[in-house]
Design a protein around this motif. Structure first.
Motif, mmCIF file in Angstrom:
data_model
loop_
_atom_site.group_PDB
_atom_site.id
_atom_site.type_symbol
_atom_site.label_atom_id
_atom_site.label_comp_id
_atom_site.label_asym_id
_atom_site.label_seq_id
_atom_site.Cartn_x
_atom_site.Cartn_y
_atom_site.Cartn_z
ATOM 1 N N THR A 160 -7.589 -7.631 -9.577
ATOM 2 C CA THR A 160 -7.312 -8.790 -8.713
ATOM 3 C C THR A 160 -7.457 -10.112 -9.455
ATOM 4 N N ILE B 285 -3.682 -5.362 -11.073
ATOM 5 C CA ILE B 285 -3.958 -4.616 -9.847
ATOM 6 C C ILE B 285 -4.738 -3.329 -10.099
ATOM 7 N N THR C 262 1.382 -2.874 -3.370
ATOM 8 C CA THR C 262 1.028 -2.317 -4.679
ATOM 9 C C THR C 262 0.386 -0.927 -4.578
ATOM 10 N N SER D 108 -0.982 -2.948 1.421
ATOM 11 C CA SER D 108 -0.576 -3.590 0.179
ATOM 12 C C SER D 108 0.675 -2.941 -0.412
ATOM 13 N N ARG E 234 0.158 1.754 -7.648
ATOM 14 C CA ARG E 234 -1.113 2.224 -8.213
ATOM 15 C C ARG E 234 -1.214 3.744 -8.160
#
Length: 246
Positions: A131, A115, A80, A78, A84
């Motif tokens: 999500t 997220i 992201t 991912s 994160r």
């Protein structure tokens, strides 16, 4: 790629199937078929095939949920993940002070995709689920994101804007985005939940475009902008700095 009798490809059907799962990640086979707009027989066949690869899991009682292998692949690849990792220490610091909800969001088309979220027992209601998505115009996180995009994307968004509940006109939204850009943060009081107040700041790249937003959801009575916003903006700059270093 082979097509089904209805004309959509197997890939199309698999994408719809996986995308049909809600935030809590579990559905009955019949509900999954309904949400994916697929025949029950096709759903049963595809679930069996995907479960064989660990991408879905069929549990007793006819319930289907995402499999561990799907989770592993998504988290390993991912885009992201770095975001994160960079944001988490700052989010934990803010939550430690506020004892309320802290969230991290990105723009996904015309929606806000959350997220990450940190909450504690006793926190106010927060509809933002990890999500989960919300329309840009009803989320402080979404406003902070959209207000700090390039003009072409903003124009495209406003040209296509439609509020099914008729709560916000295009003109009001345009003014709200301008205000958010000018003041450097977004705030929405009592929009999603009557007793909560959402505040969000953008996390900016080197071109001063928002790659993400850092937000909090607090009780409506806690209007502490003078102390809260500077702390959030400092955290957002720290996240952006760590992302550029990574």
């Amino acid at each position: 790629m082979a097509n089904s009798t209805s004309g959509d490809s197997v890939v199309d059907r698999i994408v719809r199937l996986i995308g049909a799962f809600p935030a809590d990640g579990a559905l009955s086979l019949s509900e999954l078929a309904r949400r994916a707009d697929l025949p029950l027989t096709s759903t049963h066949r595809l679930v069996g095939q995907l479960a064989g690869h660990g991408l879905l899991e069929a549990v007793p009682g006819g319930i289907v949920r995402p499999g561990l292998r799907l989770w592993e692949i998504v988290n390993r690849t991912s885009p992201t993940l770095l975001l994160r990792q960079a944001a988490m220490p700052f989010m934990e610091d803010i939550q430690q002070v506020l004892n309320q909800n802290v969230n991290l969001a990105v723009l996904d088309g015309w929606e806000t995709l959350f997220i990450e979220r940190l909450s504690r027992r006793g926190s106010v209601t927060n509809r933002a689920q990890v999500t989960g998505k919300m329309p840009v115009h009803i989320s402080s996180a979404g406003l902070a994101l959209m207000a700090h995009q390039d003009k072409a994307l903003q124009t495209q968004y406003l040209d296509n804007f439609y509020d099914a509940d008729s709560r916000v006109s295009t003109g009001c939204l345009r003014a709200l985005l301008g205000e958010t850009k000018h003041q450097g943060f977004a705030q929405l009081a009592g929009v999603v939940d009557a007793d909560t107040w959402g505040i969000a700041v953008p996390i900016l790249d080197s071109k001063q475009h928002a790659v993400a937003s850092l937000g909090v959801v607090v009780p409506l009575r806690e209007m502490r902008l003078q102390a809260l916003v500077p702390a959030m903006q400092t955290a957002a700059r720290g996240i952006a700095r760590d992302l550029r270093v990574s």
